[in-house]
Scaffold this active site. Sequence first.
Site, PDB file in Angstrom:
ATOM      1  N   CYS A 149       7.474  22.513  19.992  1.00 46.02           N
ATOM      2  CA  CYS A 149       6.401  21.823  20.739  1.00 46.02           C
ATOM      3  C   CYS A 149       6.321  22.269  22.201  1.00 46.02           C
ATOM      4  O   CYS A 149       5.410  22.974  22.606  1.00 46.02           O
ATOM      5  CB  CYS A 149       6.597  20.309  20.690  1.00 46.02           C
ATOM      6  SG  CYS A 149       6.538  19.610  19.021  1.00 46.02           S
ATOM      7  N   ARG A 150       7.296  21.836  23.020  1.00 42.41           N
ATOM      8  CA  ARG A 150       7.173  22.027  24.468  1.00 42.41           C
ATOM      9  C   ARG A 150       7.465  23.443  24.939  1.00 42.41           C
ATOM     10  O   ARG A 150       6.684  24.024  25.707  1.00 42.41           O
ATOM     11  CB  ARG A 150       8.108  21.041  25.206  1.00 42.41           C
ATOM     12  CG  ARG A 150       7.691  19.601  25.073  1.00 42.41           C
ATOM     13  CD  ARG A 150       8.813  18.658  25.490  1.00 42.41           C
ATOM     14  NE  ARG A 150       9.949  18.716  24.576  1.00 42.41           N
ATOM     15  CZ  ARG A 150      11.100  18.104  24.748  1.00 42.41           C
ATOM     16  NH1 ARG A 150      11.298  17.388  25.838  1.00 42.41           N
ATOM     17  NH2 ARG A 150      12.065  18.197  23.846  1.00 42.41           N
ATOM     18  N   SER A 151       8.604  24.003  24.518  1.00 40.37           N
ATOM     19  CA  SER A 151       8.945  25.337  25.056  1.00 40.37           C
ATOM     20  C   SER A 151       8.006  26.432  24.542  1.00 40.37           C
ATOM     21  O   SER A 151       7.682  27.355  25.311  1.00 40.37           O
ATOM     22  CB  SER A 151      10.422  25.687  24.845  1.00 40.37           C
ATOM     23  OG  SER A 151      10.771  25.691  23.489  1.00 40.37           O
ATOM     24  N   ASN A 191      12.172  23.699  19.858  1.00 41.28           N
ATOM     25  CA  ASN A 191      11.480  24.982  20.036  1.00 41.28           C
ATOM     26  C   ASN A 191      10.228  25.095  19.163  1.00 41.28           C
ATOM     27  O   ASN A 191       9.884  26.180  18.699  1.00 41.28           O
ATOM     28  CB  ASN A 191      12.424  26.178  19.794  1.00 41.28           C
ATOM     29  CG  ASN A 191      11.853  27.528  20.238  1.00 41.28           C
ATOM     30  OD1 ASN A 191      12.150  28.559  19.627  1.00 41.28           O
ATOM     31  ND2 ASN A 191      11.036  27.562  21.266  1.00 41.28           N
ATOM     32  N   CYS A 214      13.533  23.756  24.990  1.00 39.88           N
ATOM     33  CA  CYS A 214      13.414  22.321  24.683  1.00 39.88           C
ATOM     34  C   CYS A 214      14.393  22.021  23.548  1.00 39.88           C
ATOM     35  O   CYS A 214      15.356  22.772  23.358  1.00 39.88           O
ATOM     36  CB  CYS A 214      11.971  21.953  24.339  1.00 39.88           C
ATOM     37  SG  CYS A 214      11.283  22.823  22.918  1.00 39.88           S
ATOM     38  N   ASP A 260       8.994  14.731  25.297  1.00 38.11           N
ATOM     39  CA  ASP A 260       8.823  15.237  23.932  1.00 38.11           C
ATOM     40  C   ASP A 260       7.597  14.582  23.270  1.00 38.11           C
ATOM     41  O   ASP A 260       7.579  13.363  23.105  1.00 38.11           O
ATOM     42  CB  ASP A 260      10.096  14.889  23.151  1.00 38.11           C
ATOM     43  CG  ASP A 260      10.106  15.547  21.793  1.00 38.11           C
ATOM     44  OD1 ASP A 260       9.066  16.089  21.382  1.00 38.11           O
ATOM     45  OD2 ASP A 260      11.170  15.517  21.146  1.00 38.11           O
TER      46      ASP A 260
END
Length: 170
Positions: free
Chosen positions: A20-22, A18, A15, A136
């Site tokens: 939150c999402r990934s 690095n 993301c 995001d």
Amino acid sequence: MAESSDPKVSVLFVCLGNICRSPMAEGVFRSLTKSNPRIGEVDSAGTGAYHTLDPPDYRTVTTLRKHGITDYEHGARQVHAGDFEEFDYIFAMDAYNFSDLQRLQRRAESKGKKTKAKVMMFGDFGGKSKGEEVIDPYYGADNGFEEVYQQVTRFSKNFLEEVINKDAQK
Ligand code: 4NP
């Protein structure tokens, strides 16, 4: 059934920050594949370096914990050229991450690196439309993190079903 003799597949989730999402995707994928002999290295990274070595956002950690994933730890890092040589699959969370990754891969190849990574939108495994984006959640409401969790869980299960399990049956 996957056999231990089948080749291992390595996966990198990407993301922007690095945090939150990934990391959510990595934590979920690790937990789903803990005893899967077909899965090799699993990691996550960001296209940006703003949060290098930071732990995942507390809302990512809280969401993972809520779903029983309590053992995930990570320090943020930026994507680098070697990732395209090392990983079989590199999964982007949104279209910006995807085009940044394509540009980085082209640059690595122009410098003579033999890149093997298949760069894809993780949401290509969404089962709905191709290229479903993971939005995001950083500046949004807390329930954005639950939405990310639900998406990356669905994508992970579909990837395992459509690629890893199918491969093993050949
Ligand atoms: P991520 O979210 O890409 O899902 O880790 C973000 C976290 C931080 C920032 C951007 C995106 N930031 O600009 O600090």
